[in-house]
Design a protein around this motif. Sequence first.
Motif, mmCIF file in Angstrom:
data_model
loop_
_atom_site.group_PDB
_atom_site.id
_atom_site.type_symbol
_atom_site.label_atom_id
_atom_site.label_comp_id
_atom_site.label_asym_id
_atom_site.label_seq_id
_atom_site.Cartn_x
_atom_site.Cartn_y
_atom_site.Cartn_z
ATOM 1 N N ILE A 1 7.951 11.199 -20.110
ATOM 2 C CA ILE A 1 6.922 10.676 -19.198
ATOM 3 C C ILE A 1 7.583 9.851 -18.093
ATOM 4 N N LEU A 2 8.598 9.090 -18.448
ATOM 5 C CA LEU A 2 9.250 8.194 -17.493
ATOM 6 C C LEU A 2 10.024 8.947 -16.423
ATOM 7 N N ASN A 3 10.372 10.205 -16.683
ATOM 8 C CA ASN A 3 11.137 11.009 -15.718
ATOM 9 C C ASN A 3 10.258 11.944 -14.900
ATOM 10 N N THR A 4 8.961 11.894 -15.139
ATOM 11 C CA THR A 4 8.033 12.728 -14.384
ATOM 12 C C THR A 4 8.033 12.309 -12.918
ATOM 13 N N GLU A 5 7.910 13.286 -12.027
ATOM 14 C CA GLU A 5 7.896 12.980 -10.595
ATOM 15 C C GLU A 5 6.470 12.956 -10.050
ATOM 16 N N ILE A 6 6.267 12.151 -9.013
ATOM 17 C CA ILE A 6 4.984 12.109 -8.323
ATOM 18 C C ILE A 6 4.994 13.221 -7.284
ATOM 19 N N VAL A 7 4.201 14.252 -7.487
ATOM 20 C CA VAL A 7 4.172 15.395 -6.574
ATOM 21 C C VAL A 7 3.315 15.079 -5.350
ATOM 22 N N MET A 8 2.147 14.477 -5.599
ATOM 23 C CA MET A 8 1.212 14.261 -4.503
ATOM 24 C C MET A 8 0.193 13.205 -4.904
ATOM 25 N N THR A 9 -0.255 12.437 -3.913
ATOM 26 C CA THR A 9 -1.349 11.494 -4.112
ATOM 27 C C THR A 9 -2.430 11.812 -3.083
ATOM 28 N N VAL A 10 -3.658 11.991 -3.560
ATOM 29 C CA VAL A 10 -4.784 12.323 -2.689
ATOM 30 C C VAL A 10 -5.815 11.210 -2.802
ATOM 31 N N VAL A 11 -6.211 10.655 -1.669
ATOM 32 C CA VAL A 11 -7.225 9.603 -1.635
ATOM 33 C C VAL A 11 -8.282 9.973 -0.608
ATOM 34 N N ASN A 12 -9.534 9.994 -1.045
ATOM 35 C CA ASN A 12 -10.651 10.287 -0.141
ATOM 36 C C ASN A 12 -10.514 11.665 0.501
ATOM 37 N N GLY A 13 -9.927 12.586 -0.247
ATOM 38 C CA GLY A 13 -9.784 13.948 0.249
ATOM 39 C C GLY A 13 -8.585 14.181 1.140
ATOM 40 N N LYS A 14 -7.754 13.149 1.355
ATOM 41 C CA LYS A 14 -6.590 13.274 2.226
ATOM 42 C C LYS A 14 -5.304 13.121 1.412
ATOM 43 N N ILE A 15 -4.312 13.938 1.746
ATOM 44 C CA ILE A 15 -2.999 13.812 1.111
ATOM 45 C C ILE A 15 -2.293 12.619 1.749
ATOM 46 N N VAL A 16 -2.134 11.538 0.992
ATOM 47 C CA VAL A 16 -1.530 10.316 1.537
ATOM 48 C C VAL A 16 -0.070 10.161 1.121
ATOM 49 N N PHE A 17 0.362 10.967 0.163
ATOM 50 C CA PHE A 17 1.774 11.014 -0.207
ATOM 51 C C PHE A 17 2.087 12.400 -0.733
ATOM 52 N N LYS A 18 3.260 12.910 -0.336
ATOM 53 C CA LYS A 18 3.718 14.215 -0.809
ATOM 54 C C LYS A 18 5.212 14.142 -1.046
ATOM 55 N N MET A 19 5.622 14.589 -2.239
ATOM 56 C CA MET A 19 7.044 14.588 -2.586
ATOM 57 C C MET A 19 7.813 15.491 -1.624
ATOM 58 N N GLN A 20 8.930 14.985 -1.132
ATOM 59 C CA GLN A 20 9.755 15.769 -0.195
ATOM 60 C C GLN A 20 10.585 16.802 -0.929
ATOM 61 N N ILE B 1 0.841 -1.206 0.000
ATOM 62 C CA ILE B 1 0.000 0.000 0.000
ATOM 63 C C ILE B 1 0.871 1.250 0.000
ATOM 64 N N ASN B 2 1.835 1.297 0.895
ATOM 65 C CA ASN B 2 2.697 2.482 1.004
ATOM 66 C C ASN B 2 3.463 2.742 -0.291
ATOM 67 N N ARG B 3 3.946 1.675 -0.900
ATOM 68 C CA ARG B 3 4.672 1.831 -2.161
ATOM 69 C C ARG B 3 3.732 2.346 -3.241
ATOM 70 N N ASN B 4 2.535 1.803 -3.310
ATOM 71 C CA ASN B 4 1.588 2.202 -4.354
ATOM 72 C C ASN B 4 1.259 3.683 -4.296
ATOM 73 N N VAL B 5 0.942 4.192 -3.103
ATOM 74 C CA VAL B 5 0.559 5.605 -3.031
ATOM 75 C C VAL B 5 1.755 6.507 -3.315
ATOM 76 N N SER B 6 2.975 6.025 -3.031
ATOM 77 C CA SER B 6 4.158 6.834 -3.345
ATOM 78 C C SER B 6 4.370 6.948 -4.847
ATOM 79 N N LEU B 7 3.720 6.055 -5.612
ATOM 80 C CA LEU B 7 3.820 6.087 -7.070
ATOM 81 C C LEU B 7 2.618 6.747 -7.735
ATOM 82 N N GLY B 8 1.623 7.132 -6.935
ATOM 83 C CA GLY B 8 0.470 7.826 -7.494
ATOM 84 C C GLY B 8 -0.772 6.981 -7.665
ATOM 85 N N TRP B 9 -0.734 5.697 -7.291
ATOM 86 C CA TRP B 9 -1.927 4.849 -7.411
ATOM 87 C C TRP B 9 -2.897 5.168 -6.280
ATOM 88 N N THR B 10 -4.134 5.486 -6.607
ATOM 89 C CA THR B 10 -5.136 5.778 -5.578
ATOM 90 C C THR B 10 -6.037 4.580 -5.294
#
Length: 567
Positions: A548-567, A244-253
Motif C-alpha cells: 500500500i505504501l508503494n502505491t502511486e497516485i495516478v490522478m486526483t479529480v475534484v468537482n469533475g476536473k483533473i487537478v493532478f495527473k501522474m507524469q 493545497i497543491n501538495r494535498n491534491v498531488s497525494l490524492g486528497w480531494t
Amino acid sequence: MLLNKKTSVKKTSLFSSLLVIFLFSCAEKKSCNPADLVFINTSIYTVNESNPKAEALAILGDTIVFVGNNNLAKDYQCGQAKVVDLSSSYIYPGFVDSHAHLKGIGYRESSLNLQGINSLKEMLTTVEIFANNIPSGEWIVGRGWIEKVWPEKRFPTRHDLDRFSLDKPVILERADGHAVVVNSLALKLAGITSDSQDPHGGRIEKDEKGEPTGMLVDRATTLVEKLIPKRTRQEDKKDLQVGINRNVSLGWTQVQIAGGTFSDVELLEEIKGEGNLLQRIYFAVSEGEPAKELLEKGPILDSEHMLTVRGIKHYADGALGSRGAALLEKYHDYDTEGLLIFKKEEIMPVLEEALQKGIQVQTHAIGDKGNKVTLDWYQEAFNSVSNEERQIIDPRWRIEHSQIITKEDQIRFKNMKIIASMQPSHAIGDLHFAPDRLGMERVGDGYVWRNLIDLGVVIAGGSDAPVEIGDPRIEFYAAVARKDLDGFYDKGWHLEQAVSRSEALKMFTIWPAFAAFQEDVKGSIEVGKLADLTIFSEDIMTIPFEEILNTEIVMTVVNGKIVFKMQ
C-alpha cells in the motif's frame, strides 16, 4: 390533379428514405449521452452498497452521470467527451483528510523542516547549518522534531541549542504541535526565569535546580511564540496554496481544516476566485475571536461545496508525547496528570450558542480525562435543548483525535452520537512511547478504532498534517495494518483494533462526508453526486499491507476536473 402511378411511387420512396434518415438520426442522438469525461477499463470501488463495484463512469460538469460497465459506458463516449482508458488503475471516492492544518503544511514545505530526523545529534547539526545562514538577531524557527526513535531518549534543552545560537533566538516545535524547545536568548526575551509560574493549561519545564530547561508545553509555548515576527498576508496565502497543491498531488480531494482565522478564509476565497482552489475546504475556526465572529455570522455554506465554514475548534488538553494530554491518573513515567486547557465558564456559553445556531463543535481531546470532560460538557450543552430539538438541529459534534478513551466513555460516544475524528498514523507513531506514558493496562484504551466502529460510532479519518506526513496511503495502511512503516509492532500495540479495508475506505470517504454534513452530495461514487475521485496505481483493497505504501497516485479529480495527473 391526379398523380400518375410512377410519380406516386417516387414520392412514397422519398418519404420512406427521409423517415429512415430521421429515425436513424434520432436513434443516434438518443444513444449519445452527454458527458465531459469518461473513465473506462478500470476497477471502481464505489462505497455504494447497492452497486459496490464498477468498471466505468462518466462525468458531466461537476457531477457523476453514469456508473456501470464498459459496454454501457459506450453511450457516453461521443460528442465532446474526453475518454480516459484507466486499465491497471483503480478508482475510489475522493479521499478526505478530516483533520489537518493547511497553512502549516505549506509552511513546513518552505521552512526548517525537522521531520524524519533520527537522533538529537542529527537535529542539532541540521539546525546549526541552518542557523549559520541566518543573520545575528533574527529568529530561527523550525518544526517537526520528535524524540520517539532517538537513541538519546530525551527532549532537547536550551543548553543543546546555546552552543551555536547565543546571538539568535531559536524556537523548535515538536511534531505534535504541543511543545517547543527554545534557547536561552529566547527565554530571556520572553522574560522566563526560575521564578516564572506556569500559565493555565501550560507548563514551563524546569530541571532539578528549578531552572528552565527550554522545554515549554502547551499554553506555555505562547510566551515565546508571541515574540516571533508575524508572517505577511502574502506569505500566508503562499503557504495555503502550497498546502493545497501538495494535498491534491497525494490524492486528497478535500481537507477539513482544524482551526484558523477569518483572514485565512478570506485568503482561501481569493485563491478560489483565481481558480486555484484545487480541493474542497471544510473549515473550523479557532476558539476566541474567530469563534465569536462565526457565532455572529452563522455557518458560511457554499452552494458548490468548495469552501464551507461551519465549525469551531476547541482544545481540551495537550498531547501524549509531551505529557500534556489530561489523564484521569498520573502518567506512568512522570509525576503529572497532564493539562486541561479549556475552562468551563468560557466554553459552556459557546457550546450552547453553537448548538442553537447549527455550528459544529470540534474539540481536541487526547487523554482519557480530556475525552471525559469534553463528553461531560457536550452532554450539558445537549441538555439545554429537548431531544426533539436536538434531532432537528442534528449537531454532529466531534472530538478530534479521541486517542485514550475509557470503556465507559467509548459507549458515551455512541449514545451521544459524537463523531470520532481520528488519525491512524498517530497510533503507529505514538505506540513507540505510549506504553511508557500510560502503562500496559491503560494503553489498551488507546486508538480504539475497532471498538468504536463495532459500537456504531462514525470515525472520520485524517492525518493531522503537518504533525504527521499527511499521506492518504500511510493513513490507510496504518488503519488496516496497525504497524509502523517498517512493519514493526510490539506488546501493547493491540493489533485487534485494526479495521477492515472496507471500513478504512469509509473512514476516508463517506464518513468524513457525513462529518461535514455532505454525505448526500459526496463521499461515494453514485449518479448525481459530485465527481471527486482518487485514483491509485494498485488495488489497495487487496494487495499486501506493505505494498500500500508503494502505491502511486495516478490522478486526483475534484468537482469533475483533473487537478493532478501522474507524469
